[in-house]
Design a protein around this motif. Sequence first.
Motif, PDB file in Angstrom:
ATOM      1  N   GLU A 179       9.437  -9.306  13.234  1.00 39.54           N
ATOM      2  CA  GLU A 179       8.285 -10.186  13.057  1.00 39.54           C
ATOM      3  C   GLU A 179       8.195 -11.043  14.314  1.00 39.54           C
ATOM      4  O   GLU A 179       9.038 -11.916  14.541  1.00 39.54           O
ATOM      5  CB  GLU A 179       8.530 -11.056  11.822  1.00 39.54           C
TER       6      GLU A 179
ATOM      7  N   GLY B 144      13.197 -15.150  -1.516  1.00 39.70           N
ATOM      8  CA  GLY B 144      11.963 -14.895  -0.770  1.00 39.70           C
ATOM      9  C   GLY B 144      11.347 -13.601  -1.276  1.00 39.70           C
ATOM     10  O   GLY B 144      12.000 -12.811  -1.987  1.00 39.70           O
TER      11      GLY B 144
ATOM     12  N   LYS C 245      10.187 -11.211   0.738  1.00 36.96           N
ATOM     13  CA  LYS C 245      10.444 -10.111   1.670  1.00 36.96           C
ATOM     14  C   LYS C 245      11.384  -9.048   1.105  1.00 36.96           C
ATOM     15  O   LYS C 245      11.138  -7.856   1.300  1.00 36.96           O
ATOM     16  CB  LYS C 245      11.014 -10.672   2.961  1.00 36.96           C
TER      17      LYS C 245
ATOM     18  N   PHE D  58       1.116  -7.071   7.806  1.00 41.04           N
ATOM     19  CA  PHE D  58       2.413  -7.729   7.911  1.00 41.04           C
ATOM     20  C   PHE D  58       3.407  -6.722   8.506  1.00 41.04           C
ATOM     21  O   PHE D  58       3.568  -5.618   7.965  1.00 41.04           O
ATOM     22  CB  PHE D  58       2.847  -8.179   6.510  1.00 41.04           C
TER      23      PHE D  58
ATOM     24  N   ASN E 221      -2.566  -5.601   0.711  1.00 39.59           N
ATOM     25  CA  ASN E 221      -2.256  -7.021   0.859  1.00 39.59           C
ATOM     26  C   ASN E 221      -3.577  -7.786   0.843  1.00 39.59           C
ATOM     27  O   ASN E 221      -4.331  -7.743   1.794  1.00 39.59           O
ATOM     28  CB  ASN E 221      -1.492  -7.238   2.179  1.00 39.59           C
TER      29      ASN E 221
ATOM     30  N   ASN F 149      -2.834 -11.044   5.370  1.00 38.74           N
ATOM     31  CA  ASN F 149      -2.222 -11.552   6.593  1.00 38.74           C
ATOM     32  C   ASN F 149      -2.253 -10.386   7.585  1.00 38.74           C
ATOM     33  O   ASN F 149      -1.720  -9.326   7.246  1.00 38.74           O
ATOM     34  CB  ASN F 149      -0.772 -11.967   6.313  1.00 38.74           C
TER      35      ASN F 149
ATOM     36  N   ASP G 145       0.852  -6.531  -2.306  1.00 34.98           N
ATOM     37  CA  ASP G 145       1.412  -7.810  -1.827  1.00 34.98           C
ATOM     38  C   ASP G 145       0.369  -8.892  -2.119  1.00 34.98           C
ATOM     39  O   ASP G 145      -0.645  -8.995  -1.440  1.00 34.98           O
ATOM     40  CB  ASP G 145       1.707  -7.682  -0.333  1.00 34.98           C
TER      41      ASP G 145
ATOM     42  N   ILE H  77       0.952 -12.249  -2.251  1.00 35.72           N
ATOM     43  CA  ILE H  77       1.585 -13.551  -1.994  1.00 35.72           C
ATOM     44  C   ILE H  77       0.565 -14.655  -1.683  1.00 35.72           C
ATOM     45  O   ILE H  77       0.854 -15.831  -1.869  1.00 35.72           O
ATOM     46  CB  ILE H  77       2.662 -13.429  -0.889  1.00 35.72           C
TER      47      ILE H  77
ATOM     48  N   LEU I  28       4.072  -7.781  -5.542  1.00 36.22           N
ATOM     49  CA  LEU I  28       4.977  -8.622  -4.762  1.00 36.22           C
ATOM     50  C   LEU I  28       4.345 -10.003  -4.677  1.00 36.22           C
ATOM     51  O   LEU I  28       3.162 -10.135  -4.377  1.00 36.22           O
ATOM     52  CB  LEU I  28       5.136  -8.009  -3.371  1.00 36.22           C
TER      53      LEU I  28
ATOM     54  N   LYS J 248       4.362 -19.640  -0.098  1.00 38.95           N
ATOM     55  CA  LYS J 248       3.060 -20.079   0.405  1.00 38.95           C
ATOM     56  C   LYS J 248       2.385 -21.041  -0.584  1.00 38.95           C
ATOM     57  O   LYS J 248       2.003 -22.140  -0.217  1.00 38.95           O
ATOM     58  CB  LYS J 248       2.155 -18.867   0.658  1.00 38.95           C
TER      59      LYS J 248
ATOM     60  N   ARG K 242      13.615 -20.046  -0.266  1.00 33.88           N
ATOM     61  CA  ARG K 242      13.770 -18.603  -0.425  1.00 33.88           C
ATOM     62  C   ARG K 242      13.659 -18.214  -1.900  1.00 33.88           C
ATOM     63  O   ARG K 242      14.662 -18.138  -2.623  1.00 33.88           O
ATOM     64  CB  ARG K 242      15.090 -18.073   0.193  1.00 33.88           C
TER      65      ARG K 242
HETATM   66  C1  LIG Z   1       1.853 -10.819   3.595  1.00 30.50           C
HETATM   67  C2  LIG Z   1       3.183 -11.448   3.389  1.00 30.50           C
HETATM   68  N1  LIG Z   1       4.002 -10.948   2.456  1.00 30.50           N
HETATM   69  C3  LIG Z   1       5.221 -11.469   2.249  1.00 30.50           C
HETATM   70  C4  LIG Z   1       5.702 -12.520   2.992  1.00 30.50           C
HETATM   71  C5  LIG Z   1       7.114 -12.985   2.763  1.00 30.50           C
HETATM   72  O1  LIG Z   1       7.244 -14.245   2.274  1.00 30.50           O
HETATM   73  P1  LIG Z   1       8.650 -14.891   1.901  1.00 30.50           P
HETATM   74  O2  LIG Z   1       8.786 -16.103   2.769  1.00 30.50           O
HETATM   75  O3  LIG Z   1       8.559 -15.271   0.464  1.00 30.50           O
HETATM   76  O4  LIG Z   1       9.739 -13.900   2.128  1.00 30.50           O
HETATM   77  C6  LIG Z   1       4.873 -13.084   3.975  1.00 30.50           C
HETATM   78  C7  LIG Z   1       5.373 -14.188   4.815  1.00 30.50           C
HETATM   79  O5  LIG Z   1       4.884 -14.498   5.873  1.00 30.50           O
HETATM   80  C8  LIG Z   1       3.586 -12.534   4.170  1.00 30.50           C
HETATM   81  O6  LIG Z   1       2.745 -13.030   5.089  1.00 30.50           O
END
Ligand SMILES: Cc1ncc(COP(=O)(O)O)c(C=O)c1O
Length: 397
Positions: A14, A99, A101, A125, A171, A175, A203, A205, A231, A236, A244
Motif C-alpha cells: 500500500e 482490522g 484487512k 484498494f 468495493n 476507495n 468490501d 467498509i 467485509l 472508518k 484494529r
Molecule cells: C477499501 C478498503 N477496505 C479495507 C480497508 C482496511 O481497513 P482496516 O483499517 O480496518 O484494516 C481499507 C483501509 O484503508 C480500505 O480503504
Amino acid sequence: MRPLAKRIGRLGTETAFEVLARARALEAKGRHIVHLEIGEPDFDTPRAVSAAGIAAIERGETHYTPSAGIPELREAISAYLERARGVRYEPGQVVVTPGAKPIMFYAILALLESGDEAIYPDPGFPIYASMISFAGARGVPLALREERDFVPDLDELRRLVTPRTKLIILNSPHNPTGGILSAEAVREIARIAREHDLWVLSDEIYAELIYEGEHRSIALEEGLLERTIILDGFSKTFAMTGWRLGYGAFPKPLVEAVTKLATNSVSCTATFTQRAGVVAISQRPPEVDRMLAAFRERRDALVRGLNAIEGITCRTPHGAFYVFPNVAGLRAGDAAQVASRILTEAGVAVLAGTAFGAAGEGHLRLSYANSLENLSLAVERIGDWARSARSTPAAAR
Ligand SMILES: Cc1ncc(COP(=O)(O)O)c(C=O)c1O
C-alpha cells in the motif's frame, strides 16, 4: 544465504504508507507537509467507545478470546447487518479480526489457488491484487472510468468472466474514487455471479460514509447471501483505525476455514478492542453523524478548490473520504511524477492514481479526512505549484 520464498515476490503493498514515510522524512528536515495521503479519519474515537475499551482493560479483559470473536460482538454485528443493510448473517457466520484487512487475506487464501482467476476493481484498494497473486491466482482488473462516474461497464465485466473465474471483488463506496454502485449495477453483477457460480467479496467498509444516493449490499440480491462475503470494520465509520477491529460475514461453508486461518495467524482480536466495538456498533454514538457532516463540508470545499486550479478537474464523489481529480491537464508528468512533485515541491502528500492500478493514470487521490484549514492550505499550495510548473518549460526542470 538461501533465497526467500518466491511467493514474497508476488506481494504488492500500500503506497500510502511509503508516501507517509517520505513525508515524515521531509518533516524531519524541517519542511511543513499537509497530509492528504493516508485514509484515516482525523477525529478522535467517540468517547463512549473509548470508555468501553478502557473499562474492559480495567476489568482485566486482557486475555485471549475465541478466534472468531466474543459472542457479544458477533451478535451485535449480525444484528447491525440486518438492521442497517437488511442482510441476515447469523452471529456464527461473523468472524472478527484485527482490522478489516485480514478478511481480504483470509477470504482470498481460502478461495483461490493456482489456475483460478479473480476480478477486482482498477483503480482499487491495492491489497486485492496483491493477495490474489500471493495466493497464486490470476488477478483480472475491471477498469472503473471517470466518464462512467467510476461505475464498472457491465458488458466489459461479462467479457472478463472465463470458466476459471471464481471470485469477483466489489468495493462500494469505493476507495480511491468515492464512486457508488447503483442498485441496477448491483442487480446486474449479482446476475453475472449467479450465472457463472462466482463468489463475491463485497468490501463495504465505507457503507456508512455516503453523501448522496444509497448503499445497497449485493448480499440482498436473490441467491447472493450464499455466495457473498461482506467485509466491513470499525476503522472508518468510528474513527478506530488504531484499535484494529474489523469483521467478515461469511457464507456458512467458509466460516470454519476462515476461523482456522485466524487461529493460525493472529489467534484472536484484542478483547478490550472488541468490547469497544460492541458499544460502537450497537449504540452508533452521535459523533458518527457529526463526522459525516464534517466530511461532506470538506469534500465540497476540496472539490471546489481543485476545480478552480487550471489543469485539474475533479468530480464530486458520493461516498468515502477521497477525491480522485484528473490532473492530466497539468502536463507535469505522469501521475506518479505529479504526486512526487506535489510532495517535494508543494509540501502536500498525495497519492498517484496508479498506486491503485494502471487505470488510475492521470489521477491523484487526496483524502479529505483532514481539517478545512489544512485542505484550504493544500489547495493553495497545489494551485501555486501548478501555476509555477506551467510557467517553467519542461526542459528547464
Ligand atoms: C477499501 C478498503 N477496505 C479495507 C480497508 C482496511 O481497513 P482496516 O483499517 O480496518 O484494516 C481499507 C483501509 O484503508 C480500505 O480503504
